[in-house]
Design an enzyme around this catalytic site. Structure first.
Site, PDB file in Angstrom:
ATOM      1  N   ARG A   1      -9.250   5.158  11.414  1.00 54.28           N
ATOM      2  CA  ARG A   1      -7.785   5.054  11.458  1.00 54.28           C
ATOM      3  C   ARG A   1      -7.190   6.049  12.457  1.00 54.28           C
ATOM      4  O   ARG A   1      -6.723   5.670  13.520  1.00 54.28           O
ATOM      5  CB  ARG A   1      -7.193   5.300  10.064  1.00 54.28           C
TER       6      ARG A   1
ATOM      7  N   HIS B   1     -11.100   7.000   5.297  1.00 48.31           N
ATOM      8  CA  HIS B   1     -10.180   8.133   5.488  1.00 48.31           C
ATOM      9  C   HIS B   1     -10.951   9.398   5.116  1.00 48.31           C
ATOM     10  O   HIS B   1     -11.756   9.373   4.180  1.00 48.31           O
ATOM     11  CB  HIS B   1      -8.982   8.050   4.528  1.00 48.31           C
TER      12      HIS B   1
ATOM     13  N   ARG C   1       0.705  -2.059   7.484  1.00 46.39           N
ATOM     14  CA  ARG C   1       1.247  -0.829   6.886  1.00 46.39           C
ATOM     15  C   ARG C   1       2.268  -0.139   7.790  1.00 46.39           C
ATOM     16  O   ARG C   1       2.805   0.913   7.427  1.00 46.39           O
ATOM     17  CB  ARG C   1       0.099   0.151   6.542  1.00 46.39           C
TER      18      ARG C   1
ATOM     19  N   ASP D   1       0.822  -1.223   0.000  1.00 39.82           N
ATOM     20  CA  ASP D   1       0.000   0.000   0.000  1.00 39.82           C
ATOM     21  C   ASP D   1       0.852   1.268   0.000  1.00 39.82           C
ATOM     22  O   ASP D   1       0.308   2.374   0.118  1.00 39.82           O
ATOM     23  CB  ASP D   1      -0.919   0.025   1.232  1.00 39.82           C
TER      24      ASP D   1
ATOM     25  N   CYS E   1      -5.150   9.779  -2.742  1.00 38.38           N
ATOM     26  CA  CYS E   1      -4.407   8.806  -1.942  1.00 38.38           C
ATOM     27  C   CYS E   1      -2.974   8.636  -2.445  1.00 38.38           C
ATOM     28  O   CYS E   1      -2.074   8.346  -1.670  1.00 38.38           O
ATOM     29  CB  CYS E   1      -5.086   7.442  -1.988  1.00 38.38           C
TER      30      CYS E   1
HETATM   31  N1  ARG Z   1      -5.382   0.091   1.066  1.00 39.45           N
HETATM   32  C1  ARG Z   1      -5.074   1.346   1.701  1.00 39.45           C
HETATM   33  C2  ARG Z   1      -5.597   1.323   3.123  1.00 39.45           C
HETATM   34  O1  ARG Z   1      -6.653   0.785   3.343  1.00 39.45           O
HETATM   35  C3  ARG Z   1      -5.631   2.481   0.917  1.00 39.45           C
HETATM   36  C4  ARG Z   1      -5.182   3.810   1.422  1.00 39.45           C
HETATM   37  C5  ARG Z   1      -5.811   4.961   0.689  1.00 39.45           C
HETATM   38  N2  ARG Z   1      -5.258   6.173   1.053  1.00 39.45           N
HETATM   39  C6  ARG Z   1      -5.943   7.302   1.328  1.00 39.45           C
HETATM   40  N3  ARG Z   1      -5.304   8.394   1.498  1.00 39.45           N
HETATM   41  N4  ARG Z   1      -7.253   7.284   1.464  1.00 39.45           N
HETATM   42  O2  ARG Z   1      -4.990   1.817   4.044  1.00 39.45           O
END
Ligand code: ARG
Length: 285
Positions: free
Chosen positions: A151, A180, A105, A80, A278
């Site tokens: 998150r 996000h 991550r 990612d 993103c």
């Molecule tokens: N697969 C990543 C996650 O779930 C995607 C991140 C997307 N980034 C963003 N800035 N929205 O963390």
């Protein structure tokens, strides 16, 4: 003059593009090998060559507009990492690194922090609290809009307030598709005198919807269909807005409001839940 005519004719705000500096990470090791948001399905194949072409096109779109794009090397085992927006938050000569919510991550935090430390900024701090960078922190005017719920934590909102000395407005995300803030809200004009944002109310709690209505009474409200293709995951320089070409309703709304939308297709990255924003961290110096 007819009685009903306005005393002053209001003209649309003239949109002004400002040159930006972006950080991007090529999708060399991109994959969907785990699922941490509802867009990700590990059984669905990814066309990596196509992902690379789509990403190259996004980068070229920025450079053709006159923006500066820097890149960070992608690391194996961090599929990612292509989503550079999550790598930190940079405002002025200061930066705060990211601290990822999911262990998959976690390794991206130090990788991006190293890059930030070598980028000529005066103060680069490692984060103590869980935050996913510009994924959840969007600068508009003299304040920072901050997402929480999936998150980034509220404690991280306080950390950003202390680090940058800016007012931080906390917004609660409630729909897992919009995990996000940058999937639910786009800053189109960040100039303090005429801030403009677009968002989808369905992504936010009742109280946060009210907050957004108060702060941005003239916001563009995106239709659910446009939000559902991550049309709000957009990158604006104040005039040009780079976003998912499938978000046709939002593209029309942007035109009406004096912006110049530029549609891009990022189908492969969308399979991981990401769009144009993103993939793009603004080095907002
Ligand atoms: N697969 C990543 C996650 O779930 C995607 C991140 C997307 N980034 C963003 N800035 N929205 O963390």
């Amino acid at each position: 003059m007819a009685d009903s005519a306005p005393l002053l004719t209001s003209t649309a705000t003239a949109r002004v593009a400002r040159r930006r500096r972006y950080l991007m990470c090529p999708p060399d090791h991109f994959a969907v090998s785990y699922a941490i948001n509802p867009w990700m399905d590990t059984a669905r194949p990814i066309d990596l060559a196509l992902a690379r072409r789509q990403w190259d096109r996004l980068r070229r779109t920025y450079t053709d507009l006159g923006h500066v794009v820097e890149t960070i090397a992608s690391e194996p085992g961090l599929p990612d990492m292509v989503f550079a927006a999550n790598g930190g938050l940079v405002i002025g000569d200061r930066a705060l690194g990211a601290r990822f919510a999911y262990p998959q991550r976690a390794g991206e935090g130090p990788a991006y922090l190293d890059w930030l430390r070598g980028s000529g900024l005066t103060a680069v701090a490692a984060a103590e609290q869980v935050n996913e960078g510009e994924g959840d922190f969007l600068t508009v005017g003299d304040m920072v809009l901050a997402g929480t719920g999936f998150r980034t934590t509220l404690a991280a909102h306080a950390e950003v307030r202390e680090t940058f000395g800016l007012p931080v407005v906390s917004l609660r995300l409630v729909d897992p598709r919009f995990y996000h803030l940058d999937t639910a809200l786009a800053v189109l004009d960040d100039h303090p005198d005429h801030t403009t944002v677009a968002y989808t109310p369905e992504a936010f709690s009742q109280g946060s919807r009210e907050t957004l209505r108060r702060l941005f009474p003239d916001a563009i409200l995106a239709a659910p269909a446009d939000a559902a293709v991550l049309g709000l995951n957009a990158v604006s320089d104040g005039y040009h807005v780079v976003l998912a070409e499938a978000a046709t309703g939002l593209i029309a709304q942007l035109r009406e409001r004096g912006f110049h939308p530029i549609g891009v297709d990022l189908s492969e990255l969308l399979k991981a839940g990401g769009g144009a924003k993103c993939c793009t961290l603004e080095i907002r110096t």
